[in-house]
Design a protein around this motif. Structure first.
Motif, PDB file in Angstrom:
ATOM      1  N   THR A  15       0.901  -1.262   0.093  1.00 36.83           N
ATOM      2  CA  THR A  15      -0.101  -0.117   0.057  1.00 36.83           C
ATOM      3  C   THR A  15       0.750   1.326   0.090  1.00 36.83           C
ATOM      4  O   THR A  15       2.010   1.127   0.331  1.00 36.83           O
ATOM      5  CB  THR A  15      -0.839   0.117   1.203  1.00 36.83           C
ATOM      6  OG1 THR A  15      -0.003   0.174   2.354  1.00 36.83           O
ATOM      7  CG2 THR A  15      -1.956  -1.202   1.446  1.00 36.83           C
ATOM      8  N   ALA A  16       0.141   2.452  -0.322  1.00 35.02           N
ATOM      9  CA  ALA A  16       0.932   3.518  -0.301  1.00 35.02           C
ATOM     10  C   ALA A  16       1.606   3.959   1.081  1.00 35.02           C
ATOM     11  O   ALA A  16       2.891   4.253   1.175  1.00 35.02           O
ATOM     12  CB  ALA A  16       0.177   4.641  -0.545  1.00 35.02           C
ATOM     13  N   ALA A  17       1.048   3.402   2.231  1.00 34.79           N
ATOM     14  CA  ALA A  17       1.251   3.451   3.447  1.00 34.79           C
ATOM     15  C   ALA A  17       2.611   2.573   3.899  1.00 34.79           C
ATOM     16  O   ALA A  17       3.721   3.130   4.502  1.00 34.79           O
ATOM     17  CB  ALA A  17       0.364   3.360   4.473  1.00 34.79           C
ATOM     18  N   MET A  18       2.713   1.438   3.392  1.00 35.61           N
ATOM     19  CA  MET A  18       3.621   0.515   3.428  1.00 35.61           C
ATOM     20  C   MET A  18       5.062   1.095   2.552  1.00 35.61           C
ATOM     21  O   MET A  18       6.135   0.924   2.875  1.00 35.61           O
ATOM     22  CB  MET A  18       3.254  -0.736   2.649  1.00 35.61           C
ATOM     23  CG  MET A  18       2.249  -1.487   3.781  1.00 35.61           C
ATOM     24  SD  MET A  18       1.406  -3.168   3.190  1.00 35.61           S
ATOM     25  CE  MET A  18       3.131  -4.171   3.104  1.00 35.61           C
ATOM     26  N   TRP A  19       4.889   1.880   1.315  1.00 37.24           N
ATOM     27  CA  TRP A  19       5.896   2.464   0.668  1.00 37.24           C
ATOM     28  C   TRP A  19       6.676   3.378   1.766  1.00 37.24           C
ATOM     29  O   TRP A  19       7.782   3.434   1.516  1.00 37.24           O
ATOM     30  CB  TRP A  19       5.344   3.038  -0.374  1.00 37.24           C
ATOM     31  CG  TRP A  19       5.205   2.125  -1.604  1.00 37.24           C
ATOM     32  CD1 TRP A  19       4.027   2.012  -2.309  1.00 37.24           C
ATOM     33  CD2 TRP A  19       6.223   1.281  -2.475  1.00 37.24           C
ATOM     34  NE1 TRP A  19       4.253   0.967  -3.226  1.00 37.24           N
ATOM     35  CE2 TRP A  19       5.401   0.646  -3.571  1.00 37.24           C
ATOM     36  CE3 TRP A  19       7.584   1.175  -2.444  1.00 37.24           C
ATOM     37  CZ2 TRP A  19       6.278  -0.132  -4.261  1.00 37.24           C
ATOM     38  CZ3 TRP A  19       8.169   0.321  -3.406  1.00 37.24           C
ATOM     39  CH2 TRP A  19       7.501  -0.143  -4.133  1.00 37.24           C
ATOM     40  N   ASN A  27       2.370  -3.659  -6.147  1.00 35.37           N
ATOM     41  CA  ASN A  27       1.199  -2.629  -5.732  1.00 35.37           C
ATOM     42  C   ASN A  27       0.199  -3.361  -5.430  1.00 35.37           C
ATOM     43  O   ASN A  27      -0.511  -3.993  -6.162  1.00 35.37           O
ATOM     44  CB  ASN A  27       1.338  -1.325  -6.497  1.00 35.37           C
ATOM     45  CG  ASN A  27       2.527  -0.587  -6.606  1.00 35.37           C
ATOM     46  OD1 ASN A  27       3.199   0.003  -5.734  1.00 35.37           O
ATOM     47  ND2 ASN A  27       3.135  -0.635  -7.915  1.00 35.37           N
ATOM     48  N   ASP A  28      -0.488  -2.485  -4.340  1.00 36.08           N
ATOM     49  CA  ASP A  28      -2.013  -2.994  -3.913  1.00 36.08           C
ATOM     50  C   ASP A  28      -2.845  -2.251  -4.998  1.00 36.08           C
ATOM     51  O   ASP A  28      -3.421  -1.102  -4.858  1.00 36.08           O
ATOM     52  CB  ASP A  28      -2.137  -2.611  -2.547  1.00 36.08           C
ATOM     53  CG  ASP A  28      -3.577  -3.164  -2.102  1.00 36.08           C
ATOM     54  OD1 ASP A  28      -4.401  -3.502  -3.001  1.00 36.08           O
ATOM     55  OD2 ASP A  28      -3.930  -3.263  -0.780  1.00 36.08           O
ATOM     56  N   ILE A  29      -3.585  -2.971  -5.884  1.00 38.64           N
ATOM     57  CA  ILE A  29      -4.368  -2.387  -7.048  1.00 38.64           C
ATOM     58  C   ILE A  29      -5.519  -1.918  -6.503  1.00 38.64           C
ATOM     59  O   ILE A  29      -6.274  -1.219  -7.066  1.00 38.64           O
ATOM     60  CB  ILE A  29      -4.335  -3.550  -8.110  1.00 38.64           C
ATOM     61  CG1 ILE A  29      -3.110  -3.891  -8.675  1.00 38.64           C
ATOM     62  CG2 ILE A  29      -5.447  -2.905  -9.161  1.00 38.64           C
ATOM     63  CD1 ILE A  29      -3.261  -5.207  -9.463  1.00 38.64           C
ATOM     64  N   THR A  87      -8.237   5.406  -6.574  1.00 37.76           N
ATOM     65  CA  THR A  87      -8.218   6.745  -5.557  1.00 37.76           C
ATOM     66  C   THR A  87      -6.834   7.301  -5.647  1.00 37.76           C
ATOM     67  O   THR A  87      -6.514   8.666  -5.379  1.00 37.76           O
ATOM     68  CB  THR A  87      -8.442   6.494  -4.048  1.00 37.76           C
ATOM     69  OG1 THR A  87      -7.741   5.611  -3.611  1.00 37.76           O
ATOM     70  CG2 THR A  87     -10.219   6.222  -4.049  1.00 37.76           C
ATOM     71  N   LEU A  88      -5.796   6.589  -5.762  1.00 33.23           N
ATOM     72  CA  LEU A  88      -4.418   7.009  -5.734  1.00 33.23           C
ATOM     73  C   LEU A  88      -3.727   7.096  -7.032  1.00 33.23           C
ATOM     74  O   LEU A  88      -2.407   7.692  -7.105  1.00 33.23           O
ATOM     75  CB  LEU A  88      -3.693   6.227  -4.678  1.00 33.23           C
ATOM     76  CG  LEU A  88      -4.094   6.442  -3.228  1.00 33.23           C
ATOM     77  CD1 LEU A  88      -3.193   5.275  -2.170  1.00 33.23           C
ATOM     78  CD2 LEU A  88      -4.288   7.789  -2.685  1.00 33.23           C
ATOM     79  N   ARG A  89      -3.930   6.351  -8.089  1.00 33.45           N
ATOM     80  CA  ARG A  89      -3.153   6.132  -9.126  1.00 33.45           C
ATOM     81  C   ARG A  89      -4.111   6.209 -10.352  1.00 33.45           C
ATOM     82  O   ARG A  89      -3.711   5.305 -11.410  1.00 33.45           O
ATOM     83  CB  ARG A  89      -2.221   4.944  -9.116  1.00 33.45           C
ATOM     84  CG  ARG A  89      -1.104   4.907  -9.851  1.00 33.45           C
ATOM     85  CD  ARG A  89      -0.290   3.662  -9.614  1.00 33.45           C
ATOM     86  NE  ARG A  89       1.043   3.506 -10.290  1.00 33.45           N
ATOM     87  CZ  ARG A  89       1.792   2.645 -10.350  1.00 33.45           C
ATOM     88  NH1 ARG A  89       1.147   1.335 -10.172  1.00 33.45           N
ATOM     89  NH2 ARG A  89       3.190   2.754 -10.728  1.00 33.45           N
TER      90      ARG A  89
END
Length: 263
Positions: A29-33, A66-68, A73-75
């Motif tokens: 996820t974005a948070a994991m990145w 990546n978490d699709i 919402t993010l990409r």
């Protein structure tokens, strides 16, 4: 609902960094990145962490990229994708800049961005149940030049073209044929044992010597300009001037194992 996270534990000189999102096959996820970037910086700065061992939680995946589920919402457009991709750029830069050796212990699926992170490790081990691939063409995503470079550096152009254009998953002997891993182990237990033994061996080696080698490899592999050979030599000179070099000489003469401190 459980949310993915990165887990970090440092013990015996080994920094164990785990993709912990098994419900989503350890997708990032974005948070994991963001967590991954922060933890890589902590590992680089922590003298107790001499080697990085990267793995995935659970029984099914190392990391599926990546978490699709976040993409809508993010990409969802070029501008949003650029902001999201910057998270990955930071991680890639910190992986490349890491002066400590990194091992990827790969069991189950290793796809997309998960494969890219594994390719940035110095050593890759996998179990017979591992599968690796670049599925971008099957998702309508671009596989960007910066990502193709990672493949080219490890497997060469012919294998990289095969993987990127076909988008297939590869397993077992095919992983070895393509040059994606250094060693193929029969099962997850054997993989864990071999990865732990290799990490422990690396942790016993001289930290400054390892760092000098990592810097030299990085500079010689540069694609954005000529290698900085003066920087590589400066790291080599640190080894010559170090207490560890003196300890290595003494240990050799005294026929004992050296006790390196990184100084």
């Amino acid at each position: 609902m459980t949310h993915g996270r990165m887990r970090l534990a440092v013990e015996g000189g080994i920094a164990r960094l785990t993709f912990d999102h098994p419900r989503r096959l350890n997708a990032i996820t974005a948070a994991m990145w963001r967590e991954l970037a922060e933890m890589l910086e902590r590992i680089e700065q922590d003298p107790a962490a001499r080697v990085l061992l990267l793995d995935g939680a659970g029984e099914r995946a190392f990391c599926t990229g990546n978490d699709i589920s976040e993409f809508e919402t993010l990409r969802s457009d070029p501008e949003a994708a650029a902001r999201y991709n910057e998270l990955q750029h930071v991680v890639a830069d910190r992986m490349r800049g890491l002066t400590k050796p990194a091992i990827a212990a790969i069991h189950g699926h290793c796809l997309g961005a998960g494969l890219e992170i594994a390719l940035l490790c110095d050593l890759r081990l996998c179990s017979a149940e591992a599968s690796m691939g670049v599925p971008a063409v099957k998702l309508g995503l671009p596989y960007r030049a910066e990502d193709i470079i990672k493949l080219l550096d490890v497997v060469g152009e012919a294998a990289a073209r095969e993987m990127v254009l076909l988008g297939r998953r590869h397993g077992g002997a095919d992983i070895l044929r393509l040059g994606l891993v250094h060693r193929l182990l029969p099962d997850q237990a054997s993989l864990r044992a071999e990865a732990e033994a290799m990490a422990a061996e690396l942790a016993r080696n001289a930290p400054l010597s390892l760092a000098a080698a990592k810097v030299a490899f990085r500079e010689l592999a540069r694609r954005d300009g000529p290698p900085d050979l003066r920087l590589a030599q400066a790291w080599a000179d640190r080894c010559y001037a170090s207490a560890d070099y003196a300890e290595g000489r003494r240990a050799k003469m005294e026929k004992r194992a050296p006790d390196f401190t990184g100084r």
